[in-house]
Scaffold this active site. Sequence first.
Site, PDB file in Angstrom:
ATOM      1  N   ASP A  31     -21.145 -61.995  -3.480  1.00  0.00           N
ATOM      2  CA  ASP A  31     -21.682 -63.332  -3.203  1.00  0.00           C
ATOM      3  C   ASP A  31     -21.530 -64.213  -4.435  1.00  0.00           C
ATOM      4  O   ASP A  31     -21.457 -63.718  -5.556  1.00  0.00           O
ATOM      5  CB  ASP A  31     -23.176 -63.214  -2.807  1.00  0.00           C
TER       6      ASP A  31
ATOM      7  N   ASP B 204     -16.467 -65.314  -5.437  1.00  0.00           N
ATOM      8  CA  ASP B 204     -16.195 -66.466  -4.583  1.00  0.00           C
ATOM      9  C   ASP B 204     -15.099 -66.031  -3.601  1.00  0.00           C
ATOM     10  O   ASP B 204     -13.981 -65.717  -4.015  1.00  0.00           O
ATOM     11  CB  ASP B 204     -15.708 -67.640  -5.449  1.00  0.00           C
ATOM     12  N   VAL B 205     -15.431 -66.010  -2.310  1.00  0.00           N
ATOM     13  CA  VAL B 205     -14.477 -65.457  -1.340  1.00  0.00           C
ATOM     14  C   VAL B 205     -13.255 -66.356  -1.123  1.00  0.00           C
ATOM     15  O   VAL B 205     -12.342 -65.984  -0.405  1.00  0.00           O
ATOM     16  CB  VAL B 205     -15.144 -65.141   0.024  1.00  0.00           C
TER      17      VAL B 205
ATOM     18  N   TYR C  57     -15.460 -76.225  11.028  1.00  0.00           N
ATOM     19  CA  TYR C  57     -16.299 -75.047  11.285  1.00  0.00           C
ATOM     20  C   TYR C  57     -15.860 -74.352  12.578  1.00  0.00           C
ATOM     21  O   TYR C  57     -15.647 -73.136  12.602  1.00  0.00           O
ATOM     22  CB  TYR C  57     -17.763 -75.478  11.356  1.00  0.00           C
TER      23      TYR C  57
ATOM     24  N   THR D  16     -32.167 -69.070   9.086  1.00  0.00           N
ATOM     25  CA  THR D  16     -31.694 -68.752   7.724  1.00  0.00           C
ATOM     26  C   THR D  16     -31.736 -70.041   6.900  1.00  0.00           C
ATOM     27  O   THR D  16     -31.878 -71.129   7.472  1.00  0.00           O
ATOM     28  CB  THR D  16     -30.228 -68.252   7.737  1.00  0.00           C
TER      29      THR D  16
HETATM   30  N1  LIG Z   1     -27.682 -69.336  10.705  1.00  0.00           N
HETATM   31  C1  LIG Z   1     -27.086 -69.580  11.856  1.00  0.00           C
HETATM   32  O1  LIG Z   1     -27.680 -70.170  12.781  1.00  0.00           O
HETATM   33  C2  LIG Z   1     -25.661 -69.131  12.094  1.00  0.00           C
HETATM   34  C3  LIG Z   1     -25.136 -69.216  13.383  1.00  0.00           C
HETATM   35  C4  LIG Z   1     -23.840 -68.806  13.614  1.00  0.00           C
HETATM   36  C5  LIG Z   1     -23.074 -68.285  12.580  1.00  0.00           C
HETATM   37  N2  LIG Z   1     -23.586 -68.205  11.341  1.00  0.00           N
HETATM   38  C6  LIG Z   1     -22.722 -67.650  10.290  1.00  0.00           C
HETATM   39  O2  LIG Z   1     -23.385 -66.592   9.641  1.00  0.00           O
HETATM   40  C7  LIG Z   1     -22.929 -66.488   8.302  1.00  0.00           C
HETATM   41  C8  LIG Z   1     -24.114 -66.456   7.368  1.00  0.00           C
HETATM   42  O3  LIG Z   1     -24.838 -67.650   7.499  1.00  0.00           O
HETATM   43  P1  LIG Z   1     -26.368 -67.778   7.107  1.00  0.00           P
HETATM   44  O4  LIG Z   1     -26.982 -68.640   8.123  1.00  0.00           O
HETATM   45  O5  LIG Z   1     -26.938 -66.444   6.811  1.00  0.00           O
HETATM   46  O6  LIG Z   1     -26.201 -68.681   5.791  1.00  0.00           O
HETATM   47  P2  LIG Z   1     -26.804 -68.596   4.325  1.00  0.00           P
HETATM   48  O7  LIG Z   1     -26.447 -69.885   3.698  1.00  0.00           O
HETATM   49  O8  LIG Z   1     -28.212 -68.131   4.341  1.00  0.00           O
HETATM   50  O9  LIG Z   1     -25.914 -67.432   3.661  1.00  0.00           O
HETATM   51  C9  LIG Z   1     -24.563 -67.603   3.372  1.00  0.00           C
HETATM   52  C10 LIG Z   1     -24.245 -66.768   2.146  1.00  0.00           C
HETATM   53  O10 LIG Z   1     -22.841 -66.909   1.903  1.00  0.00           O
HETATM   54  C11 LIG Z   1     -22.669 -67.121   0.517  1.00  0.00           C
HETATM   55  N3  LIG Z   1     -21.440 -67.876   0.296  1.00  0.00           N
HETATM   56  C12 LIG Z   1     -21.144 -69.137   0.681  1.00  0.00           C
HETATM   57  N4  LIG Z   1     -19.932 -69.480   0.229  1.00  0.00           N
HETATM   58  C13 LIG Z   1     -19.453 -68.417  -0.464  1.00  0.00           C
HETATM   59  C14 LIG Z   1     -18.266 -68.167  -1.190  1.00  0.00           C
HETATM   60  N5  LIG Z   1     -17.310 -69.095  -1.312  1.00  0.00           N
HETATM   61  N6  LIG Z   1     -18.115 -66.952  -1.772  1.00  0.00           N
HETATM   62  C15 LIG Z   1     -19.080 -66.012  -1.686  1.00  0.00           C
HETATM   63  N7  LIG Z   1     -20.229 -66.195  -1.026  1.00  0.00           N
HETATM   64  C16 LIG Z   1     -20.417 -67.388  -0.429  1.00  0.00           C
HETATM   65  C17 LIG Z   1     -23.888 -67.920   0.074  1.00  0.00           C
HETATM   66  O11 LIG Z   1     -24.082 -67.826  -1.328  1.00  0.00           O
HETATM   67  C18 LIG Z   1     -24.983 -67.265   0.895  1.00  0.00           C
HETATM   68  O12 LIG Z   1     -25.551 -66.172   0.208  1.00  0.00           O
HETATM   69  C19 LIG Z   1     -21.993 -67.687   8.082  1.00  0.00           C
HETATM   70  O13 LIG Z   1     -20.665 -67.242   8.233  1.00  0.00           O
HETATM   71  C20 LIG Z   1     -22.368 -68.643   9.195  1.00  0.00           C
HETATM   72  O14 LIG Z   1     -21.302 -69.465   9.561  1.00  0.00           O
HETATM   73  C21 LIG Z   1     -24.870 -68.609  11.063  1.00  0.00           C
END
Ligand SMILES: NC(=O)c1ccc[n+]([C@@H]2O[C@H](COP(=O)([O-])OP(=O)(O)OC[C@H]3O[C@@H](n4cnc5c(N)ncnc54)[C@H](O)[C@@H]3O)[C@@H](O)[C@H]2O)c1
Length: 270
Positions: free
Chosen positions: A46, A73-74, A168, A203
């Site tokens: 992360d 950083d991914v 997205y 989240t």
């Molecule tokens: N929360 C929702 O409602 C929801 C719904 C559908 C899909 N998602 C997907 O679930 C996944 C997680 O989302 P979340 O809601 O837990 O978000 P979040 O923001 O709580 O967590 C995302 C994590 O990804 C990390 N991150 C972001 N960019 C990065 C990078 N370039 N390199 C490394 N790490 C990176 C952040 O530091 C964070 O820890 C995402 O792919 C999001 O699109 C979330």
Amino acid sequence: MAKLDRYKISPRMVGRTALVTGGASGIGRATVERLAYEGANVVIADLQTALAQELRVELKVQGCEHISVASCDVSDEEQIVAAVELTKRTYGGLDILVNVAGVSSPSRQTATEMDLQEFRRVLSVNLEGSFLFIRQALPLMIDKRFGRIVNVTSTAAVMTSDRTTPAYSSSKAAIAGLTRQLVYAYSRFGITSNSVCPGHIKTPLSLRLGEESLRARERTIPVGRIGDPEDVAAAIAFLSSDEASFITGQMLVIDGGQTTVINYGESHGE
Ligand SMILES: NC(=O)c1ccc[n+]([C@@H]2O[C@H](COP(=O)([O-])OP(=O)(O)OC[C@H]3O[C@@H](n4cnc5c(N)ncnc54)[C@H](O)[C@@H]3O)[C@@H](O)[C@H]2O)c1
């Protein structure tokens, strides 16, 4: 283990090594907790290294010893190579890759409003990051004749709303395609590839919407609540387990039934 006791499950991942991108927060964090509790060695990859280190310490206190943090950083291939190297060096291989890290665009943008730079930024984290991690992980999984790849997509891959943007939606639909494409070449090595498709999940990412907006969204979900990160983590853990060896190329929707109804409005349950 008090906090994690809510899972009430027996360890089924002992001896397995997992790498979870985006593991410091939200769905990724719940996935790290769940896999660690089930006995896996877990590498958290992360950007938020301090948060990931806090989680590592928290899990250690709860008895999960084998947690490592890769500052990564991914969207940077060199950092991805380094994270997979660290995993190999520390645990001798990689069995489970969970691509969770994701970003969305800051505002609601239509196709004519979104510039190419922003479109590419989102695709580079969400799609290219997943692809590059998969590419690094596959040789290690082929060596072991075992692998589980789970990619996190979104209901934005299959439907649209006021919240999704061209970048997205495209990135998430492409992740589902990438997930399926792997099946052809890698199933014979014992590697499965599946995606989970969350709807609204509580989240830091979704809480930015604000309380009122979340309540409105809740009314469109047949089960009557926003999902918890643990709802998604449970599905990821199953797809990552030995038990899921005959499931591959699938997209599992975890949305409280939201994508199964049209114009559900405020009258659910009637
Ligand atoms: N929360 C929702 O409602 C929801 C719904 C559908 C899909 N998602 C997907 O679930 C996944 C997680 O989302 P979340 O809601 O837990 O978000 P979040 O923001 O709580 O967590 C995302 C994590 O990804 C990390 N991150 C972001 N960019 C990065 C990078 N370039 N390199 C490394 N790490 C990176 C952040 O530091 C964070 O820890 C995402 O792919 C999001 O699109 C979330």
